[in-house]
Enzyme design. Structure first.
Site, PDB file in Angstrom:
ATOM      1  N   LYS A 114       7.176  31.362  26.492  1.00 52.23           N
ATOM      2  CA  LYS A 114       8.213  31.269  27.519  1.00 52.23           C
ATOM      3  C   LYS A 114       8.886  32.617  27.772  1.00 52.23           C
ATOM      4  CE  LYS A 114       9.011  26.422  27.870  1.00 52.23           C
ATOM      5  NZ  LYS A 114       9.894  25.294  27.768  1.00 52.23           N
ATOM      6  N   SER A 124       7.942  25.580  31.921  1.00 58.71           N
ATOM      7  CA  SER A 124       7.148  24.650  31.125  1.00 58.71           C
ATOM      8  C   SER A 124       5.882  25.333  30.638  1.00 58.71           C
ATOM      9  CB  SER A 124       6.785  23.421  31.967  1.00 58.71           C
ATOM     10  OG  SER A 124       5.947  22.557  31.233  1.00 58.71           O
ATOM     11  N   ARG A 125       5.520  25.024  29.377  1.00 63.43           N
ATOM     12  CA  ARG A 125       4.298  25.572  28.784  1.00 63.43           C
ATOM     13  C   ARG A 125       3.179  24.532  28.818  1.00 63.43           C
ATOM     14  NH1 ARG A 125       4.496  28.159  23.572  1.00 63.43           N
ATOM     15  NH2 ARG A 125       4.281  26.020  22.857  1.00 63.43           N
ATOM     16  N   TRP A 171       5.154  13.961  27.785  1.00 69.31           N
ATOM     17  CA  TRP A 171       4.424  15.202  28.044  1.00 69.31           C
ATOM     18  C   TRP A 171       3.565  14.976  29.272  1.00 69.31           C
ATOM     19  CZ3 TRP A 171       3.678  14.686  22.322  1.00 69.31           C
ATOM     20  CH2 TRP A 171       4.499  15.553  21.629  1.00 69.31           C
ATOM     21  N   ASP A 202      13.445  23.288  30.515  1.00 67.39           N
ATOM     22  CA  ASP A 202      12.105  22.856  30.154  1.00 67.39           C
ATOM     23  C   ASP A 202      11.915  21.507  30.855  1.00 67.39           C
ATOM     24  OD1 ASP A 202       9.650  22.524  28.584  1.00 67.39           O
ATOM     25  OD2 ASP A 202      10.804  21.072  27.423  1.00 67.39           O
ATOM     26  N   LEU A 203      10.699  21.020  30.965  1.00 66.93           N
ATOM     27  CA  LEU A 203      10.435  19.734  31.619  1.00 66.93           C
ATOM     28  C   LEU A 203      10.178  18.610  30.612  1.00 66.93           C
ATOM     29  CD1 LEU A 203       8.167  20.987  34.552  1.00 66.93           C
ATOM     30  CD2 LEU A 203      10.632  20.525  34.589  1.00 66.93           C
ATOM     31  N   ASP A 204       9.076  18.719  29.859  1.00 71.47           N
ATOM     32  CA  ASP A 204       8.672  17.648  28.947  1.00 71.47           C
ATOM     33  C   ASP A 204       9.701  17.436  27.831  1.00 71.47           C
ATOM     34  OD1 ASP A 204       6.347  17.519  30.472  1.00 71.47           O
ATOM     35  OD2 ASP A 204       5.151  18.641  29.024  1.00 71.47           O
ATOM     36  N   ASP A 245      13.652  21.260  24.372  1.00 75.61           N
ATOM     37  CA  ASP A 245      13.597  20.355  23.220  1.00 75.61           C
ATOM     38  C   ASP A 245      12.855  20.953  22.028  1.00 75.61           C
ATOM     39  OD1 ASP A 245      10.607  18.494  23.336  1.00 75.61           O
ATOM     40  OD2 ASP A 245      11.094  20.100  24.734  1.00 75.61           O
TER      41      ASP A 245
END
Length: 169
Positions: free
Chosen positions: A106, A75-76, A26, A17-19, A129
């Site tokens: 996802k 990422s969403r 975010w 995931d990114l954020d 996360d």
């Protein structure tokens, strides 16, 4: 990293995931595009907010890539262009062979990863996360690790250990 069994204990695809997993914000609410890299190498958003990855992120990406492990970003975010721009300006875009960056479940991201890569869910390791994503993706058979304070080497080692133990069962 475990090289036991000729690398069979290592995942074929590691997804991040990114954020709040690779960076501490975010992309769709905490920072504002456009982003720029300054002459000293620092990265800032439109308002001069300094943008950084979590401390161990680069080392983790380098380590996995050096082991020949394929990497993906999932990422969403509600602002895919901002997230994609951040990957580029932070100079980590090239680490990821696959990127699924858009709102929604996802599960869709992972279906596309397995279609594009040919890697089955059982050979994937995922770091995120958010508990809801961990719960949803673990049902596919992916080894999932909840990251509480961003990616770090301890979380990576824990994930690799959990993945290897799952493979031996």
């Amino acid at each position: 990293m475990s090289e036991e069994n000729g690398g069979k204990d290592l995942p074929k695809l590691v997804v991040f995931d990114l954020d709040f997993t690779l960076w501490p914000f975010w992309a769709d609410t905490h920072v504002t595009a456009p982003f720029s890299r300054k002459s000293n190498g620092s990265v800032e958003d439109r308002h001069g907010y300094k943008i950084k990855l979590y401390d161990d992120t680069l080392e983790i990406l380098r380590l996995l890539k050096s082991q020949g492990i394929c990497l993906a970003a999932a990422s969403r975010t509600e602002d895919p262009p901002a997230a994609k721009e951040l990957l580029k300006v932070l100079n980590i875009d090239w680490y990821f062979s696959y990127k699924e960056i858009y709102p929604g479940s996802k599960v869709t991201h992972f279906k596309k990863f397995t279609q594009a890569s040919g890697v089955p869910y059982s050979n994937m390791l995922f770091f995120d996360d958010e508990q809801r994503n961990i719960h949803e993706i673990s049902r596919l058979g992916v080894t999932c690790v909840l990251v509480r304070r961003g990616m770090n080497l301890a979380a990576l080692q824990s994930g690799l250990k959990e993945y290897a133990e799952k493979q031996r069962r």
